[in-house]
Design a protein around this motif. Structure first.
Motif, PDB file in Angstrom:
ATOM      1  N   GLY A 137       0.845  -1.144   0.156  1.00  0.00           N
ATOM      2  CA  GLY A 137      -0.091   0.144   0.057  1.00  0.00           C
ATOM      3  C   GLY A 137       0.772   1.249   0.109  1.00  0.00           C
ATOM      4  N   ARG A 138       0.326   2.428   0.605  1.00  0.00           N
ATOM      5  CA  ARG A 138       0.935   3.658   0.515  1.00  0.00           C
ATOM      6  C   ARG A 138       2.324   3.782   1.011  1.00  0.00           C
ATOM      7  NH1 ARG A 138      -3.345   7.079   4.241  1.00  0.00           N
ATOM      8  NH2 ARG A 138      -4.506   5.551   3.040  1.00  0.00           N
ATOM      9  N   GLU A 139       2.592   2.874   1.797  1.00  0.00           N
ATOM     10  CA  GLU A 139       3.855   2.910   2.601  1.00  0.00           C
ATOM     11  C   GLU A 139       4.992   2.683   1.767  1.00  0.00           C
ATOM     12  OE1 GLU A 139       1.219   1.420   3.994  1.00  0.00           O
ATOM     13  OE2 GLU A 139       0.906   2.414   5.716  1.00  0.00           O
ATOM     14  N   GLU A 140       4.806   1.928   0.721  1.00  0.00           N
ATOM     15  CA  GLU A 140       5.770   1.723  -0.357  1.00  0.00           C
ATOM     16  C   GLU A 140       5.739   2.723  -1.616  1.00  0.00           C
ATOM     17  OE1 GLU A 140       6.349  -3.142   0.355  1.00  0.00           O
ATOM     18  OE2 GLU A 140       4.708  -2.711  -0.970  1.00  0.00           O
ATOM     19  N   ILE A 141       4.894   3.483  -1.508  1.00  0.00           N
ATOM     20  CA  ILE A 141       4.666   4.491  -3.086  1.00  0.00           C
ATOM     21  C   ILE A 141       5.116   5.761  -2.370  1.00  0.00           C
ATOM     22  CG2 ILE A 141       3.059   5.422  -4.510  1.00  0.00           C
ATOM     23  CD1 ILE A 141       3.672   2.276  -4.795  1.00  0.00           C
ATOM     24  N   VAL A 142       6.208   6.508  -2.942  1.00  0.00           N
ATOM     25  CA  VAL A 142       6.740   7.669  -2.743  1.00  0.00           C
ATOM     26  C   VAL A 142       6.425   8.596  -4.067  1.00  0.00           C
ATOM     27  CG1 VAL A 142       8.564   9.223  -2.280  1.00  0.00           C
ATOM     28  CG2 VAL A 142       8.471   6.810  -1.092  1.00  0.00           C
ATOM     29  N   PHE A 143       5.606   9.609  -3.907  1.00  0.00           N
ATOM     30  CA  PHE A 143       5.392  10.489  -5.043  1.00  0.00           C
ATOM     31  C   PHE A 143       6.684  11.646  -5.036  1.00  0.00           C
ATOM     32  CE2 PHE A 143       0.360  10.424  -4.934  1.00  0.00           C
ATOM     33  CZ  PHE A 143       0.807   9.195  -5.422  1.00  0.00           C
ATOM     34  N   THR A 144       7.120  11.528  -6.241  1.00  0.00           N
ATOM     35  CA  THR A 144       8.333  12.550  -6.612  1.00  0.00           C
ATOM     36  C   THR A 144       7.898  13.413  -7.830  1.00  0.00           C
ATOM     37  OG1 THR A 144       9.184  10.828  -8.071  1.00  0.00           O
ATOM     38  CG2 THR A 144       9.979  10.649  -5.929  1.00  0.00           C
ATOM     39  N   LYS A 145       8.529  14.151  -8.586  1.00  0.00           N
ATOM     40  CA  LYS A 145       8.233  14.958  -9.713  1.00  0.00           C
ATOM     41  C   LYS A 145       8.202  14.109 -10.727  1.00  0.00           C
ATOM     42  CE  LYS A 145      12.400  18.052 -10.410  1.00  0.00           C
ATOM     43  NZ  LYS A 145      13.031  17.442  -9.278  1.00  0.00           N
ATOM     44  N   ASN A 146       8.808  13.103 -11.098  1.00  0.00           N
ATOM     45  CA  ASN A 146       9.242  12.426 -12.139  1.00  0.00           C
ATOM     46  C   ASN A 146      10.297  11.026 -11.678  1.00  0.00           C
ATOM     47  OD1 ASN A 146      11.816  13.378 -12.001  1.00  0.00           O
ATOM     48  ND2 ASN A 146      11.402  15.440 -13.201  1.00  0.00           N
ATOM     49  N   THR A 147      10.357  10.271 -13.106  1.00  0.00           N
ATOM     50  CA  THR A 147      11.174   9.079 -12.969  1.00  0.00           C
ATOM     51  C   THR A 147      12.662   9.464 -12.425  1.00  0.00           C
ATOM     52  OG1 THR A 147       9.979   7.988 -14.286  1.00  0.00           O
ATOM     53  CG2 THR A 147      12.010   6.967 -14.076  1.00  0.00           C
ATOM     54  N   THR A 148      13.071  10.543 -13.205  1.00  0.00           N
ATOM     55  CA  THR A 148      14.598  11.021 -12.779  1.00  0.00           C
ATOM     56  C   THR A 148      14.822  11.346 -11.313  1.00  0.00           C
ATOM     57  OG1 THR A 148      14.649  11.852 -14.926  1.00  0.00           O
ATOM     58  CG2 THR A 148      16.380  12.714 -13.328  1.00  0.00           C
ATOM     59  N   GLU A 149      13.673  11.948 -10.809  1.00  0.00           N
ATOM     60  CA  GLU A 149      13.627  12.235  -9.360  1.00  0.00           C
ATOM     61  C   GLU A 149      13.784  11.031  -8.197  1.00  0.00           C
ATOM     62  OE1 GLU A 149      11.788  14.779  -5.616  1.00  0.00           O
ATOM     63  OE2 GLU A 149      11.266  14.981  -7.538  1.00  0.00           O
ATOM     64  N   SER A 150      13.011  10.072  -8.894  1.00  0.00           N
ATOM     65  CA  SER A 150      12.765   8.661  -8.033  1.00  0.00           C
ATOM     66  C   SER A 150      14.330   8.134  -8.023  1.00  0.00           C
ATOM     67  CB  SER A 150      11.744   7.931  -8.807  1.00  0.00           C
ATOM     68  OG  SER A 150      10.577   8.508  -8.737  1.00  0.00           O
ATOM     69  N   MET A 151      14.996   8.050  -9.289  1.00  0.00           N
ATOM     70  CA  MET A 151      16.126   7.261  -9.574  1.00  0.00           C
ATOM     71  C   MET A 151      17.213   8.055  -8.513  1.00  0.00           C
ATOM     72  SD  MET A 151      17.687   4.906 -11.109  1.00  0.00           S
ATOM     73  CE  MET A 151      16.610   4.720 -12.594  1.00  0.00           C
ATOM     74  N   ASN A 152      17.248   9.343  -8.618  1.00  0.00           N
ATOM     75  CA  ASN A 152      17.989  10.082  -7.710  1.00  0.00           C
ATOM     76  C   ASN A 152      17.950   9.783  -6.182  1.00  0.00           C
ATOM     77  OD1 ASN A 152      20.160  12.426  -9.000  1.00  0.00           O
ATOM     78  ND2 ASN A 152      18.362  12.012 -10.325  1.00  0.00           N
TER      79      ASN A 152
END
Length: 414
Positions: A91-106
């Motif tokens: 659920g939500r504990e495993e989902i982080v909202f970022t601004k894009n894939t690049t930020e998720s990678m960083n």
């Protein structure tokens, strides 16, 4: 009523949801074939984000007033919806909202990589990676001393899995791989790579920017440790990305952005951080975008990702067959029956940028350049390529328009 997974797409009905597709340029209707860069946004998603701003626009997790409560609930539930969409049972504990894939990678590279990598470690990625992966791990390698290695591709654009088995060893700490190549259209065997990584005690990060919009994805079936994608490629708004991470990994990582919202208690000496996922969402988050992303998940699920995948596969095969009819066109990547809905190619004696400009005169929108894969283009021995990429609202007729525009470019440069 939701259609059967075996029903073909009613593209005429779907296109009615996308008013931008009705635009005309000098009397010619737009043919939008740049979906690998950014997809278009349907009315239900536009309505959702407009409703947020019109009726309950407020900051989340900070107010006791009604608007803040409504926004907070919708924002939290958006995390749950995205988790469901990609098969994350945590659920939500495993989902982080970022601004894009690049930020998720960083986020992972800095929050995990800087803490865990050292000169004795290796990061294994591939020759077909997007710059968001390749450059990020390259620079983290320079900071930590970790060596970055690249799995080769073969002549048809597939990963050389024998080479992968040579590179992924007990010294490997992270394997980072694109689920689907944004240039070649190759679908990579990420489950096999995950098993290989885990057999050697390594983690795997899957870049799903080009897979989640186009096919069913189950992060737990893949056994991905981290998985990232962007909303703007899947009928959602810009400015919203997603990082999935296994809960135990996210809990072990320290934030790399600090500020409001992600803290629980602050003194002049110490700070304790919020629980997942909020400890990674510093400051005012992407509230409207996150809520609209959940609406995009609803929209795609209502149509059916299996149906979308089959429709795009048929378009890719048709485009591949049409393009390979011509001896002066080079198509990159696997055969048409073994790729996702995109085709990168070059027309002899016509630079990709010139071709794109001529196609624009025909109201055909494609991508031209290196597609954020400069090292891959070096491997392909070309500086740039033209890329046509398809989505649920595209048709064979639009591919025919692409071919007609290419014919005109050929005649112009003859």
């Amino acid at each position: 009523m939701k259609a059967s997974t075996t029903d073909p797409l009613d593209t005429e009905h779907i296109r009615a949801d996308f008013p931008i597709l009705q635009r005309e340029f000098d009397g010619t209707q737009l043919v939008y074939l740049d979906n690998a860069a950014t997809s278009q946004t349907p009315e239900p998603v536009i309505d959702t984000i407009a409703e947020y701003y019109r009726t309950y626009n407020a900051n989340v997790h900070r107010g006791l007033h009604q608007l803040s409560q409504e926004a907070s609930i919708a924002y939290e539930e958006a995390h749950d919806r995205v988790a469901e969409f990609i098969g994350a049972s945590g659920g939500r504990e495993e989902i982080v909202f970022t601004k894009n894939t690049t930020e998720s990678m960083n986020l992972v590279a800095y929050a995990w990589g800087l803490a865990e990598l050292g000169p004795e470690d290796e990061v294994v990625t591939t020759q077909m990676e997007h710059h968001s992966s390749l450059v990020t791990w390259q620079q983290i390698g320079k900071k930590t001393g970790a060596e970055v290695k690249y799995i080769r591709i073969d002549e048809e654009g597939y990963l050389d899995m024998d080479h992968a088995k040579e590179l992924i060893t007990d010294d490997t700490a992270m394997v980072s791989v694109a689920h689907v190549s944004n240039t070649l259209g190759t679908i990579n065997p990420v489950s096999e790579l995950a098993e290989l990584a885990h057999d050697h005690g390594a983690y795997i990060f899957v870049d799903g920017a080009q897979s989640v919009p186009h096919q069913p994805v189950d992060v737990e079936a893949i056994d991905a440790d981290f998985f990232a994608f962007s909303g703007h490629k899947m009928c959602g708004p810009t400015g919203i990305g997603v990082l999935y991470g296994k809960r135990e990994l996210l809990e072990s990582m320290q934030p790399y952005l600090y500020g409001g919202s992600m803290v629980r208690k602050v003194t002049y000496e110490e700070t304790t951080f919020e629980e997942l996922p909020w400890k990674f969402e510093a400051g005012t988050p992407v509230i409207g975008q996150g809520i609209a992303l959940a609406a995009a998940c609803d929209y795609l699920d209502e149509i059916g990702l299996e149906r979308i995948q089959r429709h795009e596969h048929e378009l890719a095969e048709y485009a591949y067959d049409r393009l390979t009819e011509f001896e002066d066109i080079t198509v990159y990547g696997p055969p048409g029956d073994d790729r996702v809905g995109l085709v990168s190619f070059n027309l002899d004696s016509v630079h990709a940028h010139d071709l794109s400009s001529i196609l624009n005169d025909h109201a055909v929108a494609i991508r031209a350049g290196d597609h954020c894969t400069q090292p891959l283009h070096d491997t392909l021995d070309t500086a740039a390529s033209a890329r046509a990429s398809f989505y649920l609202y595209n048709t064979r007729k639009e591919i025919d328009a692409l071919i007609e525009g290419i014919d005109d470019a050929r005649a112009l440069f003859a």
